[in-house]
Design an enzyme around this catalytic site. Structure first.
Site, PDB file in Angstrom:
ATOM      1  N   ASP A 175       7.556 -15.022   4.605  1.00 27.81           N
ATOM      2  CA  ASP A 175       6.254 -14.518   4.162  1.00 27.81           C
ATOM      3  C   ASP A 175       5.301 -15.678   3.887  1.00 27.81           C
ATOM      4  O   ASP A 175       4.793 -15.836   2.770  1.00 27.81           O
ATOM      5  CB  ASP A 175       6.427 -13.621   2.926  1.00 27.81           C
ATOM      6  N   THR A 216       9.762 -11.445   9.897  1.00 30.05           N
ATOM      7  CA  THR A 216       8.351 -11.839   9.833  1.00 30.05           C
ATOM      8  C   THR A 216       7.473 -10.676   9.371  1.00 30.05           C
ATOM      9  O   THR A 216       7.821  -9.503   9.539  1.00 30.05           O
ATOM     10  CB  THR A 216       7.862 -12.256  11.244  1.00 30.05           C
ATOM     11  N   ASP A 268       8.830  -7.047  10.435  1.00 29.65           N
ATOM     12  CA  ASP A 268       8.836  -6.041   9.365  1.00 29.65           C
ATOM     13  C   ASP A 268       7.505  -5.282   9.347  1.00 29.65           C
ATOM     14  O   ASP A 268       6.800  -5.270   8.341  1.00 29.65           O
ATOM     15  CB  ASP A 268       9.096  -6.749   8.030  1.00 29.65           C
ATOM     16  N   LYS A 271       6.953  -2.095   9.523  1.00 33.72           N
ATOM     17  CA  LYS A 271       7.000  -0.808   8.792  1.00 33.72           C
ATOM     18  C   LYS A 271       6.021   0.203   9.389  1.00 33.72           C
ATOM     19  O   LYS A 271       5.096   0.685   8.720  1.00 33.72           O
ATOM     20  CB  LYS A 271       6.724  -0.990   7.300  1.00 33.72           C
ATOM     21  N   ASP A 279       3.210   5.929  11.545  1.00 36.07           N
ATOM     22  CA  ASP A 279       2.121   6.723  12.118  1.00 36.07           C
ATOM     23  C   ASP A 279       2.688   7.693  13.158  1.00 36.07           C
ATOM     24  O   ASP A 279       3.910   7.806  13.309  1.00 36.07           O
ATOM     25  CB  ASP A 279       1.071   5.771  12.727  1.00 36.07           C
ATOM     26  N   THR A 333       0.244   6.300  18.343  1.00 37.07           N
ATOM     27  CA  THR A 333      -0.352   5.133  17.679  1.00 37.07           C
ATOM     28  C   THR A 333       0.683   4.026  17.502  1.00 37.07           C
ATOM     29  O   THR A 333       0.400   2.839  17.719  1.00 37.07           O
ATOM     30  CB  THR A 333      -0.941   5.555  16.314  1.00 37.07           C
ATOM     31  N   GLN A 358       8.126  -5.627  -7.634  1.00 33.88           N
ATOM     32  CA  GLN A 358       9.382  -5.924  -6.926  1.00 33.88           C
ATOM     33  C   GLN A 358      10.540  -5.927  -7.925  1.00 33.88           C
ATOM     34  O   GLN A 358      10.381  -6.387  -9.061  1.00 33.88           O
ATOM     35  CB  GLN A 358       9.290  -7.296  -6.227  1.00 33.88           C
ATOM     36  N   TYR A 374      14.654  -7.024  -8.298  1.00 32.80           N
ATOM     37  CA  TYR A 374      15.701  -7.822  -7.648  1.00 32.80           C
ATOM     38  C   TYR A 374      17.103  -7.472  -8.127  1.00 32.80           C
ATOM     39  O   TYR A 374      17.317  -7.122  -9.295  1.00 32.80           O
ATOM     40  CB  TYR A 374      15.490  -9.313  -7.940  1.00 32.80           C
ATOM     41  N   ARG A 384      11.215 -15.048  -1.324  1.00 32.08           N
ATOM     42  CA  ARG A 384      10.809 -16.133  -2.218  1.00 32.08           C
ATOM     43  C   ARG A 384      11.977 -16.961  -2.728  1.00 32.08           C
ATOM     44  O   ARG A 384      11.811 -18.153  -3.010  1.00 32.08           O
ATOM     45  CB  ARG A 384       9.980 -15.556  -3.370  1.00 32.08           C
TER      46      ARG A 384
HETATM   47  P1  5BU Z   1      10.941 -11.408  -1.746  1.00 29.07           P
HETATM   48  O1  5BU Z   1      10.067 -12.617  -1.770  1.00 29.07           O
HETATM   49  O2  5BU Z   1      12.444 -11.756  -1.627  1.00 29.07           O
HETATM   50  O3  5BU Z   1      10.663 -10.464  -2.865  1.00 29.07           O
HETATM   51  O4  5BU Z   1      10.530 -10.676  -0.370  1.00 29.07           O
HETATM   52  C1  5BU Z   1      11.121  -9.483   0.049  1.00 29.07           C
HETATM   53  C2  5BU Z   1      10.706  -9.125   1.463  1.00 29.07           C
HETATM   54  O5  5BU Z   1      11.323  -7.893   1.832  1.00 29.07           O
HETATM   55  C3  5BU Z   1       9.206  -8.913   1.671  1.00 29.07           C
HETATM   56  O6  5BU Z   1       8.863  -9.397   2.963  1.00 29.07           O
HETATM   57  C4  5BU Z   1       9.016  -7.415   1.611  1.00 29.07           C
HETATM   58  O7  5BU Z   1       7.967  -6.966   2.447  1.00 29.07           O
HETATM   59  C5  5BU Z   1      10.344  -6.896   2.113  1.00 29.07           C
HETATM   60  N1  5BU Z   1      10.753  -5.606   1.500  1.00 29.07           N
HETATM   61  C6  5BU Z   1      11.048  -5.485   0.166  1.00 29.07           C
HETATM   62  O8  5BU Z   1      10.965  -6.438  -0.595  1.00 29.07           O
HETATM   63  N2  5BU Z   1      11.448  -4.269  -0.329  1.00 29.07           N
HETATM   64  C7  5BU Z   1      11.536  -3.158   0.430  1.00 29.07           C
HETATM   65  O9  5BU Z   1      11.920  -2.094  -0.051  1.00 29.07           O
HETATM   66  C8  5BU Z   1      11.211  -3.295   1.801  1.00 29.07           C
HETATM   67  C9  5BU Z   1      10.840  -4.522   2.307  1.00 29.07           C
HETATM   68 BR1  5BU Z   1      11.345  -1.781   2.868  1.00 29.07          BR
END
Ligand code: 5BU
Length: 225
Positions: A13, A36, A67, A69, A72, A76, A176, A178, A197
């Site tokens: 990312d 990506t 990625d 996602k 649609d 499309t 997010q 973890y 990250r």
């Molecule tokens: P991170 O920096 O480890 O938090 O990034 C996680 C990656 O996984 C990031 O590119 C998100 O778009 C992707 N992701 C996610 O974090 N959770 C999800 O449920 C999905 C994709 Br689907």
């Protein structure tokens, strides 16, 4: 994965072509795929961004997973998949897609492994048990779907890809959430961890990739033994 003893997918990312290529070179030996978000590359240029990336992937023997996602109608998605500046169908080995458009919307993904989004890692996601049950009915009937992105265990005949993985469990300020590599292999029986990250923000990117690979593979072997 078996050859490299790796279940690691690194999420790239990053915002420039140079950062993307540098990251790919550094993590390449330890990953099975580089994931990506090609539309965040600010200086994207097909010949300068994608062509060298394909070479790096071949050199280090990893797949390219876009990625995107998709979410649609089929027509499309077909256009988004093959046209515009990114021409994803030319280079991606795997693409992610929501299944919210129903099963026919997925027919457009030819010659690529589709990884269907079953559940998301973000706080407050709508992918609750009912959603996942209905989504799974679509997924199991789609021959080009080879796996799911999810935060729960799924049936054995589909590969499970789990993002939201970081050695320091917790989350970020944007929702997010973890889990550790050990947690997801032991409790979800995941096949592949996706780490963003935790690797690309590390002081020593090569060392971080090796750490996630080693911890992931050990936890995977412990989970299947
Ligand atoms: P991170 O920096 O480890 O938090 O990034 C996680 C990656 O996984 C990031 O590119 C998100 O778009 C992707 N992701 C996610 O974090 N959770 C999800 O449920 C999905 C994709 Br689907």
């Amino acid at each position: 994965a078996l050859e490299k003893k790796s279940n690691l997918i690194a999420s790239a990312d990053v915002l420039t072509t140079k950062e993307l290529h540098d990251l790919a070179e550094k993590v390449g030996p330890n990953i099975v795929a580089l994931k990506t978000h090609i539309d965040i590359i600010t200086d994207f240029d097909y010949d300068k961004t994608i062509i060298p990336l394909i070479d790096i992937a071949a050199k280090h023997n990893f797949l390219l997973m876009e990625d995107r996602k998709f979410a649609d109608i089929g027509n499309t998605q077909e256009l988004q998949y093959s046209y515009g500046i990114y021409k994803i169908s030319n280079w991606a080995d795997l693409v992610t897609s929501h299944v919210i458009g129903g099963s026919k919307s997925l027919d457009c993904f030819m010659n690529v492994g589709v990884v269907a989004i079953l559940g998301m890692s973000s706080q407050g996601t709508l992918t609750d048990a009912h959603y996942r049950e209905e989504a799974m009915k679509i997924i199991i009937n789609e021959p080009n779907v080879m796996g799911c992105v999810a935060q729960n265990q799924i049936q054995d005949d589909l590969l499970l890809f789990t993002p939201g993985v970081n050695i320091s469990a917790g989350g970020d300020s944007k929702g997010q959430q973890y889990n550790t590599p050990e947690h997801v292999f032991k409790n979800l029986h995941t096949d592949f961890i996706i780490v963003g990250r935790g690797i690309y923000k590390a002081d020593d990117i090569e060392q971080a990739a090796l750490t996630y690979k080693t911890r992931g593979w050990q936890a995977y072997e412990a989970a299947i033994s």
